[in-house]
Design a protein around this motif. Structure first.
Motif, PDB file in Angstrom:
ATOM      1  N   UNK A 130    -155.581  14.382 144.424  1.00 24.96           N
ATOM      2  CA  UNK A 130    -155.403  15.680 143.772  1.00 24.96           C
ATOM      3  C   UNK A 130    -154.416  15.557 142.612  1.00 24.96           C
ATOM      4  N   UNK A 131    -153.337  14.798 142.799  1.00 21.88           N
ATOM      5  CA  UNK A 131    -152.355  14.592 141.731  1.00 21.88           C
ATOM      6  C   UNK A 131    -152.975  13.818 140.565  1.00 21.88           C
ATOM      7  N   UNK A 132    -153.776  12.818 140.882  1.00 25.07           N
ATOM      8  CA  UNK A 132    -154.426  12.039 139.831  1.00 25.07           C
ATOM      9  C   UNK A 132    -155.423  12.884 139.044  1.00 25.07           C
ATOM     10  N   UNK A 133    -156.078  13.804 139.701  1.00 22.10           N
ATOM     11  CA  UNK A 133    -157.031  14.689 139.027  1.00 22.10           C
ATOM     12  C   UNK A 133    -156.303  15.661 138.102  1.00 22.10           C
ATOM     13  N   UNK A 134    -155.109  16.101 138.479  1.00 21.95           N
ATOM     14  CA  UNK A 134    -154.357  17.068 137.682  1.00 21.95           C
ATOM     15  C   UNK A 134    -153.520  16.420 136.579  1.00 21.95           C
ATOM     16  N   UNK A 135    -153.261  15.130 136.680  1.00 19.45           N
ATOM     17  CA  UNK A 135    -152.347  14.462 135.744  1.00 19.45           C
ATOM     18  C   UNK A 135    -152.771  14.571 134.278  1.00 19.45           C
ATOM     19  N   UNK A 136    -154.032  14.403 133.928  1.00 15.46           N
ATOM     20  CA  UNK A 136    -154.396  14.554 132.505  1.00 15.46           C
ATOM     21  C   UNK A 136    -154.086  15.952 131.956  1.00 15.46           C
ATOM     22  N   UNK A 137    -154.226  16.967 132.778  1.00 13.18           N
ATOM     23  CA  UNK A 137    -153.924  18.334 132.350  1.00 13.18           C
ATOM     24  C   UNK A 137    -152.423  18.513 132.143  1.00 13.18           C
ATOM     25  N   UNK A 138    -151.640  17.917 133.022  1.00 17.89           N
ATOM     26  CA  UNK A 138    -150.180  17.974 132.870  1.00 17.89           C
ATOM     27  C   UNK A 138    -149.728  17.200 131.634  1.00 17.89           C
ATOM     28  N   UNK A 139    -150.364  16.066 131.372  1.00 20.79           N
ATOM     29  CA  UNK A 139    -150.017  15.276 130.192  1.00 20.79           C
ATOM     30  C   UNK A 139    -150.314  16.047 128.906  1.00 20.79           C
ATOM     31  N   UNK A 140    -151.456  16.695 128.877  1.00 22.95           N
ATOM     32  CA  UNK A 140    -151.840  17.486 127.706  1.00 22.95           C
ATOM     33  C   UNK A 140    -150.848  18.620 127.476  1.00 22.95           C
ATOM     34  N   UNK A 141    -150.412  19.247 128.558  1.00 28.90           N
ATOM     35  CA  UNK A 141    -149.427  20.325 128.470  1.00 28.90           C
ATOM     36  C   UNK A 141    -148.114  19.803 127.897  1.00 28.90           C
ATOM     37  N   UNK A 142    -147.665  18.647 128.358  1.00 31.36           N
ATOM     38  CA  UNK A 142    -146.409  18.067 127.862  1.00 31.36           C
ATOM     39  C   UNK A 142    -146.506  17.682 126.392  1.00 31.36           C
ATOM     40  N   UNK A 143    -147.638  17.179 125.973  1.00 29.86           N
ATOM     41  CA  UNK A 143    -147.817  16.814 124.555  1.00 29.86           C
ATOM     42  C   UNK A 143    -147.650  18.042 123.670  1.00 29.86           C
ATOM     43  N   UNK A 144    -148.270  19.150 124.047  1.00 24.10           N
ATOM     44  CA  UNK A 144    -148.164  20.370 123.245  1.00 24.10           C
ATOM     45  C   UNK A 144    -146.736  20.914 123.268  1.00 24.10           C
ATOM     46  N   UNK A 145    -146.055  20.820 124.397  1.00 22.29           N
ATOM     47  CA  UNK A 145    -144.655  21.262 124.462  1.00 22.29           C
ATOM     48  C   UNK A 145    -143.776  20.430 123.539  1.00 22.29           C
TER      49      UNK A 145
END
Length: 159
Positions: A130-145
């Protein structure tokens, strides 16, 4: 001995070195050009065969004078009048504000995507999957921040 090696060695011994005259030409602006044919312009001199050829300018040569009456700053860049600089600064601020608005929209979309993915419960019994599935979304969020933070710093540094 291999016949190919023998033939290549014999051919290399038969080849004579090629010599060409090298001319160094300096134009009115101080630009140096090296050529193998004497140019019709003045400022060309024949180099000795043992003389090194370099396109690196020597330290003793004075810097060229500014052209068209434009003054230069200490870094060698042309000066810009105040009105032109203010116009450039306002254009820069406008562009940065547009980029900031665009990044804010992308950040909001990334937050929505992450929230929707977190709400989806598949048959993931393994929490790591579940964490691996969500990680790309979290990475994208951090890039925009990070992009928004950098743009805000850039806007704060404007005059």
């Amino acid at each position: 001995m291999n016949p190919r090696i023998f033939l290549s060695l014999a051919a290399s011994l038969c080849i004579s070195p090629a010599w060409a005259d090298i001319y160094k030409c300096v134009d009115e602006a101080g630009h140096v050009t090296y050529t193998n044919s004497k140019a019709s312009g003045r400022g060309c001199s024949l180099l000795a065969r043992d003389q090194a050829v370099s396109s690196v300018p020597s330290a003793s040569r004075p810097a060229p004078a500014p052209q068209n009456g434009a003054s230069t700053s200490s870094a060698g860049f042309p000066r810009v009048d105040t009105g032109t600089q203010k116009a450039r600064d306002s254009d820069r601020r406008r562009i940065l504000d547009e980029e900031l608005a665009s990044e804010q929209k992308a950040l909001d979309a990334a937050r929505r995507d992450l929230a929707s993915q977190e709400s989806i419960r598949t048959d993931e019994r393994n929490y790591q999957k579940a964490l691996e599935r969500l990680q790309p979304y979290k990475d994208k969020l951090q890039i925009h921040e990070r992009n928004i933070e950098a743009l805000r710093k850039e806007i704060a540094n404007l005059r």
